[in-house]
Every structure is written in C-alpha cells, then in structure tokens.
Design an enzyme around this catalytic site. Structure first.
Site, PDB file in Angstrom:
ATOM      1  N   HIS A  29      28.175  45.401 -22.368  1.00  0.00           N
ATOM      2  CA  HIS A  29      29.487  46.106 -23.008  1.00  0.00           C
ATOM      3  C   HIS A  29      29.798  47.754 -23.405  1.00  0.00           C
ATOM      4  CE1 HIS A  29      31.860  42.871 -20.812  1.00  0.00           C
ATOM      5  NE2 HIS A  29      31.105  42.168 -21.892  1.00  0.00           N
ATOM      6  N   HIS A  93      34.169  28.822 -21.265  1.00  0.00           N
ATOM      7  CA  HIS A  93      33.815  30.597 -20.368  1.00  0.00           C
ATOM      8  C   HIS A  93      33.306  29.685 -19.353  1.00  0.00           C
ATOM      9  CE1 HIS A  93      30.638  33.814 -19.104  1.00  0.00           C
ATOM     10  NE2 HIS A  93      31.195  34.167 -20.908  1.00  0.00           N
ATOM     11  N   LYS A 103      24.389  32.087 -26.022  1.00  0.00           N
ATOM     12  CA  LYS A 103      25.362  33.632 -26.002  1.00  0.00           C
ATOM     13  C   LYS A 103      24.427  35.208 -26.635  1.00  0.00           C
ATOM     14  CE  LYS A 103      28.667  34.029 -22.583  1.00  0.00           C
ATOM     15  NZ  LYS A 103      28.914  35.615 -23.631  1.00  0.00           N
ATOM     16  N   HIS A 119      22.768  36.121 -14.908  1.00  0.00           N
ATOM     17  CA  HIS A 119      24.539  36.734 -14.276  1.00  0.00           C
ATOM     18  C   HIS A 119      24.440  36.036 -13.017  1.00  0.00           C
ATOM     19  CE1 HIS A 119      25.552  36.518 -18.389  1.00  0.00           C
ATOM     20  NE2 HIS A 119      26.436  37.879 -18.046  1.00  0.00           N
ATOM     21  N   GLN A 215      37.931  40.922 -18.016  1.00  0.00           N
ATOM     22  CA  GLN A 215      37.780  40.052 -19.190  1.00  0.00           C
ATOM     23  C   GLN A 215      39.049  39.483 -18.692  1.00  0.00           C
ATOM     24  OE1 GLN A 215      36.402  39.002 -22.310  1.00  0.00           O
ATOM     25  NE2 GLN A 215      35.082  41.586 -21.191  1.00  0.00           N
ATOM     26  N   LYS A 218      38.999  35.344 -16.326  1.00  0.00           N
ATOM     27  CA  LYS A 218      38.615  34.321 -17.185  1.00  0.00           C
ATOM     28  C   LYS A 218      40.297  33.660 -17.252  1.00  0.00           C
ATOM     29  CE  LYS A 218      35.049  36.100 -19.895  1.00  0.00           C
ATOM     30  NZ  LYS A 218      34.740  37.292 -21.430  1.00  0.00           N
TER      31      LYS A 218
END
Length: 339
Positions: A29, A93, A103, A119, A215, A218
C-alpha cells in the site's frame, strides 16, 4: 495507543528513544502522510522517534525460502534491528484468516516478490484461504514461516470493539499470543445465523474499512457467508479514494466476476481476491458509494445512488418475498452457519 506505553517500557530497561525505529507496515500500500502518522502516533512521537515508511520496492534483503517456495525479502531496516516487535490489531481477514501476528512481517515489511507469491495462493486454495481459517491455511502458514525467518521476537496485538476501543491486549510469542487474541476475536465477531438470506445489506463499517473499494471488498466477502448461492449483496462503502488500486481498476473493466478473476489469475495478480466468493457463488453486488454510476456501469457491479434505490434493485433481482440479513459491521463480522 499502544506505542507510548511500549516506549515507556523500553525506556525503563535502558533502551533510549534514539535506538528505536518505528516501521509502518505498508505492505504494497501507499506511504502514510505526515498527518496520518500524527493521527496514529501523536505529534510528539513522530518528532522524536525515527519513523520509516516501508516501501516494498526498496531496501529489501533476501533471507531464504518458505516451505511453500516463497522467496522471503524483508525490509533491511527491520532486519538490522536486534529486537523486532510486531504491533497490530487482530481482526477477521479475507484470506489470511485473521490479521495480526505474523502479518506484521508478511506482507507488512516484505518485498513485492514475497507478497505476490504469498497472496497468489488465493487461486490454488480457495476453500482454505478464507476468513476465520487458520489451521491448514497455506497463506497464514507461509506468513508465519516468513516471520520466523525474519526473527520476529515478540508481538503486542489488540482486539478492538466496534467503536475502536481496546477489548483485550495479547503480548508475547508471535504464534501463541496471536492465537489467544484470535479466541477473543471469535467470541466478539463470529456470529451464528439460523439461515442464509437471499439479500444481505452490508456496511463496511466506516473508515478505514471503506476508504476504497479494495478495502471494502473484505466486508463484501464476509457477507457471502450469510447469503445463498446466486443471492444479492447491497454494499454500503463510501470509497473516498475510489477503487484504491490501479490494477484492480483495470481488472474490473470486465463483463463478469468470472472474467475479473480469470484476468487476475492470468496476469499474476491477486488484486481481485475479494471477489472470489461472489464469482464462485454467482452473487450480484449492488454498491452505494462515492464511485460514480458511470464507472460501475463498466464493471460487474450494479451502482446505486442511495439506499432506497439499492434496496429496490436488490428486491427487483430477488423478488418481493426475498429474505434479508443486515450486517452493519460486515468488515469485521463473520457469520457462521451449521447445516
């Protein structure tokens, strides 16, 4: 804020402020702005402690491979430290099972190649890389191996309530302390349901969980645990930063969720991870956000201007007798359903 308490503890055993580094675990990010750092840490700490923004493309050092053949590249500023303490919150998550613990290292302070390889397992192990799954989750196992290679010594993790207040704090061994925190997280955020619905009306839960669509997915993914195959999700997410990922923005210019997922897989991208379940289950998504209707029209997303229009569209799709479940904090709530 955990940081001032931790700094006082370090000072009390002779560790001076000039020997401390605070590394922001950005993963892939963007960097934090100064105002964001001050919001997280306070102006006094930002001015007196060396604060480093992790950049996954710079200053990485290779330290070995995991058993899943992930090459581990870690921020050299982190590796240079004698003691490494991971600070995070534990939450549901979408593919690592839970946040927190390892993480902080992967993806937190890892290089691009490490993060992408880890990932990308979302495509190989869909049923095992989902919310609330730790044991047998290859992505979580990979993260914990990488953290061990990097020498993560200690964690301080918190579980927050829906008002962002600390419910519990766990500290100690990165694996054992994390699992203890997960137990508390489950008691708060795993919610048993009696039946699955035709429509789920879900809110991402506000900032920062809806800062962008990347985001907010999720919350959408958590909603799939409460919905029937082929159902409709109405997702409330402000998304002031838009989609939040140029790569995902490009992938979303597709005719169907299946095409989005396939383009991501073929291109070596994990960006569409949040849409795996809706694609697999044939779910429709109606979105209420600041993203324009014109933009969503070029994607499989059904745009709506307000809540009334969104609900009307969902009922039009599912029929007047449709059952509805409401999830006001879908970004953190995991419905559990036993057949």
């Amino acid at each position: 804020n955990i940081i001032p308490i931790l700094l006082r503890e370090l000072n009390s055993i002779g560790v001076k402020d000039e020997r401390v580094k605070i590394v922001f675990t950005n993963g892939l990010h963007r960097r934090n702005t100064r105002d964001e750092k001050i919001m997280l840490l306070g102006k006094k700490i930002v001015e007196k402690i060396k604060c480093i923004d992790h950049d996954a493309k710079q200053k990485q050092k290779y330290i070995g491979d995991t058993s899943h053949h992930t090459p581990v590249y870690i921020n050299s500023d982190v590796l240079d430290c004698d003691i490494k303490i991971g600070i995070a919150n534990i939450d549901i998550h979408v593919f690592a099972g839970y946040s927190g613990g390892a993480k902080s290292i992967l993806p937190g302070v890892s290089g691009v190649e490490t993060i992408v390889k880890n990932h990308y397992m979302i495509y190989e192990y869909f049923d095992r890389t989902r919310s609330g799954i730790l044991e047998g989750n290859p992505i979580r196992e990979d993260m914990e191996e990488a953290a061990k290679l990097a020498g993560l010594d200690y964690i301080v993790n918190v579980v927050l309530d829906d008002k962002k207040k600390i419910v519990t704090t766990v500290a100690g061994d990165p694996l054992r302390a994390h699992r203890r925190g997960v137990e508390t997280c489950d008691r708060i955020y795993k919610v048993p349901i009696r039946e699955k619905a035709d429509i789920v009306v879900a809110s991402a839960g506000g900032f920062p969980k809806d800062i962008n669509l990347y985001q907010a997915t999720k919350a959408m993914d958590n909603s799939t645990f409460a919905i029937k195959n082929g159902g409709t999700i109405v997702l409330f997410a402000e998304c002031p930063e838009g989609v939040g990922s140029e790569e995902l923005d490009r992938l979303l210019n597709s005719k169907s969720w299946e095409e989005v997922i396939q383009k991501g897989k073929d291109g070596g991208s994990y960006a569409p991870y949040g849409f795996r379940a809706v694609a697999k289950m044939g779910i429709k998504v109606v979105l209420i956000s600041s993203i324009s209707i014109e933009k969503t029209a070029r994607t499989p997303i059904i745009g709506a201007r307000d809540a009334k229009e969104a609900i009307e569209k969902a009922i039009q799709i599912e029929g007047e007798g449709a059952t509805i479940t409401v999830m006001p904090f879908a970004g953190s709530t995991l419905p559990t359903y036993d057949v």
